[in-house]
Motif scaffolding. Structure first.
Motif, PDB file in Angstrom:
ATOM      1  N   SER A 138       0.841  -1.208   0.000  1.00 35.99           N
ATOM      2  CA  SER A 138       0.000   0.000   0.000  1.00 35.99           C
ATOM      3  C   SER A 138       0.873   1.253   0.000  1.00 35.99           C
ATOM      4  O   SER A 138       0.485   2.274  -0.546  1.00 35.99           O
ATOM      5  CB  SER A 138      -0.988  -0.007   1.174  1.00 35.99           C
ATOM      6  OG  SER A 138      -0.281   0.007   2.363  1.00 35.99           O
ATOM      7  N   ARG A 139       2.097   1.164   0.588  1.00 42.48           N
ATOM      8  CA  ARG A 139       3.007   2.317   0.539  1.00 42.48           C
ATOM      9  C   ARG A 139       3.609   2.466  -0.860  1.00 42.48           C
ATOM     10  O   ARG A 139       3.821   3.568  -1.340  1.00 42.48           O
ATOM     11  CB  ARG A 139       4.138   2.150   1.562  1.00 42.48           C
ATOM     12  CG  ARG A 139       3.708   2.477   2.994  1.00 42.48           C
ATOM     13  CD  ARG A 139       4.919   2.526   3.925  1.00 42.48           C
ATOM     14  NE  ARG A 139       5.631   1.253   4.016  1.00 42.48           N
ATOM     15  CZ  ARG A 139       5.275   0.241   4.807  1.00 42.48           C
ATOM     16  NH1 ARG A 139       4.217   0.360   5.580  1.00 42.48           N
ATOM     17  NH2 ARG A 139       5.975  -0.878   4.830  1.00 42.48           N
ATOM     18  N   ALA A 140       3.846   1.350  -1.528  1.00 41.33           N
ATOM     19  CA  ALA A 140       4.562   1.391  -2.817  1.00 41.33           C
ATOM     20  C   ALA A 140       3.654   1.741  -3.990  1.00 41.33           C
ATOM     21  O   ALA A 140       4.093   2.311  -4.978  1.00 41.33           O
ATOM     22  CB  ALA A 140       5.226   0.042  -3.075  1.00 41.33           C
ATOM     23  N   ILE A 141       2.383   1.378  -3.872  1.00 36.61           N
ATOM     24  CA  ILE A 141       1.517   1.443  -5.057  1.00 36.61           C
ATOM     25  C   ILE A 141       0.297   2.312  -4.777  1.00 36.61           C
ATOM     26  O   ILE A 141      -0.489   2.006  -3.863  1.00 36.61           O
ATOM     27  CB  ILE A 141       1.111   0.002  -5.485  1.00 36.61           C
ATOM     28  CG1 ILE A 141       2.373  -0.742  -5.930  1.00 36.61           C
ATOM     29  CG2 ILE A 141       0.069   0.011  -6.598  1.00 36.61           C
ATOM     30  CD1 ILE A 141       2.395  -2.178  -5.574  1.00 36.61           C
ATOM     31  N   ASP A 142       0.150   3.391  -5.530  1.00 35.76           N
ATOM     32  CA  ASP A 142      -1.033   4.253  -5.372  1.00 35.76           C
ATOM     33  C   ASP A 142      -2.270   3.457  -5.772  1.00 35.76           C
ATOM     34  O   ASP A 142      -2.236   2.697  -6.740  1.00 35.76           O
ATOM     35  CB  ASP A 142      -0.922   5.484  -6.285  1.00 35.76           C
ATOM     36  CG  ASP A 142       0.147   6.448  -5.789  1.00 35.76           C
ATOM     37  OD1 ASP A 142       0.440   6.438  -4.577  1.00 35.76           O
ATOM     38  OD2 ASP A 142       0.706   7.175  -6.632  1.00 35.76           O
ATOM     39  N   GLY A 143      -3.347   3.685  -5.063  1.00 37.81           N
ATOM     40  CA  GLY A 143      -4.609   3.029  -5.435  1.00 37.81           C
ATOM     41  C   GLY A 143      -4.594   1.535  -5.203  1.00 37.81           C
ATOM     42  O   GLY A 143      -5.199   0.790  -5.975  1.00 37.81           O
ATOM     43  N   CYS A 144      -3.891   1.089  -4.150  1.00 39.46           N
ATOM     44  CA  CYS A 144      -3.826  -0.349  -3.850  1.00 39.46           C
ATOM     45  C   CYS A 144      -4.557  -0.596  -2.525  1.00 39.46           C
ATOM     46  O   CYS A 144      -4.209   0.008  -1.507  1.00 39.46           O
ATOM     47  CB  CYS A 144      -2.367  -0.769  -3.760  1.00 39.46           C
ATOM     48  SG  CYS A 144      -2.150  -2.528  -3.504  1.00 39.46           S
TER      49      CYS A 144
END
Ligand code: KPL
Length: 299
Positions: free
Chosen positions: A164-170
């Motif tokens: 969730s930190r690495a990928i927007d909209g996850c």
């Protein structure tokens, strides 16, 4: 594993967020190790293009025959390749290995459960827009939404924080079953028709004969969804299909791209899966069955 557009996109995002990512390449020939430097780690450059700007990164590469243990395995192969891909690294996985399946269609999880009952499986679906320009060189054309989950696991898995930190909209989706089913239902209404007609998704709305076929397919899919307990899908399918057709009007569906590239299609994991569930509930679904037959004849 499966370093195509979606695999490279997530690998690069996790790498940028500080994750220790290794590309698992099935093509043994890309692993070029200098025999003079035995401990050298093989690497590969991944290029992600956004709005015309290339961002390059160098990632370690492993091939299935290696022996290092795998803690977290992201599988982004075509659905029909997933079973063999996981089998090729089964010797590196243990009961502690968490496997995330992120691919089109449904049914792969059942195959993996049968073959590797000890694996801890997670599921994902994404609307990220990415396509491959060359091997490990991709274009990230549009940001989408990624849902990840595991049936009956309401709280996110411990590793999900990194995603969730690495990928927007996850997002963690406590109802991932329904999200996967809705995606497969939408693919059933769009992919085989566009593949047979050789048309972009938008033609399914602008050509009346095709719009009527979409409606017939949707009516059957709604019946199957209700019988299988996917009430949210049953309620919103026609609206969701119309929305996806409008949003992706100029796109070629993945099934059309597969056919045009001479690759097998994922029809068995899309319409094939739908009809397996239909049979369980004694629903005939002749319009979907006809498309399944016609695509099988092309495969
Ligand atoms: O997922 C797709 C696919 O092509 O596989 C849709 C949503 C139909 C977009 O083209």
């Amino acid at each position: 594993m499966g370093a195509g557009a979606i695999g490279c996109l997530f690998a690069s995002a996790l790498h940028h967020a500080g994750g220790a990512v290794t590309l698992l390449l099935r093509d043994q020939s890309v692993k070029i190790i200098d025999p003079e430097v035995p401990a050298q780690v093989a690497t590969s450059t991944v290029v992600v293009q956004r709005q015309g700007i290339n961002r390059e990164m160098v990632l370690p590469v492993s091939v299935p025959g290696d022996s290092g243990a795998i803690n977290h395995l992201l599988v982004t192969t075509k659905a029909y390749d997933a079973r063999a891909a996981v089998a090729s690294v089964a010797h590196r996985c243990s009961a502690d290995t968490q496997v995330l399946l992120l691919m089109n269609g449904m049914g792969v999880a059942d195959e993996l459960h049968r073959d590797f009952p000890h694996l801890d499986l997670y599921y994902g679906t994404t609307t990220e827009g990415a396509y491959r320009l060359a091997p490990r060189h991709i274009c990230h054309a549009g940001q989408g939404v990624t849902r990840i989950g595991k049936p009956r696991l309401t709280a996110p898995a411990p590793w999900f924080g990194q995603w969730s930190r690495a990928i927007d909209g996850c997002f963690w989706d406590a109802n991932i079953d329904e999200a996967l089913w809705l995606k497969v239902a939408i693919n059933c209404a769009i992919n085989p028709l566009t593949a047979l007609q050789g048309c972009c998704n938008g033609a399914l709305a602008t050509r009346p004969a095709l719009a009527q076929q979409v409606q017939q397919l949707c009516q059957e899919i709604v019946l199957i969804s209700s019988a299988a307990g996917y009430h949210h899908t049953a309620k919103q399918l026609e609206k969701s299909v119309a929305g996806v057709i409008a949003d992706t009007a100029n796109n070629r569906s993945s099934m059309l791209q597969d056919i045009q590239a001479g690759r097998p299609t994922e029809i068995e994991y899309i319409t094939g899966y739908l009809l397996t569930i239909a049979e369980r509930h004694n629903i005939a679904a002749p319009h979907n069955r006809l498309l399944l037959q016609r695509i099988r004849n092309l495969d």
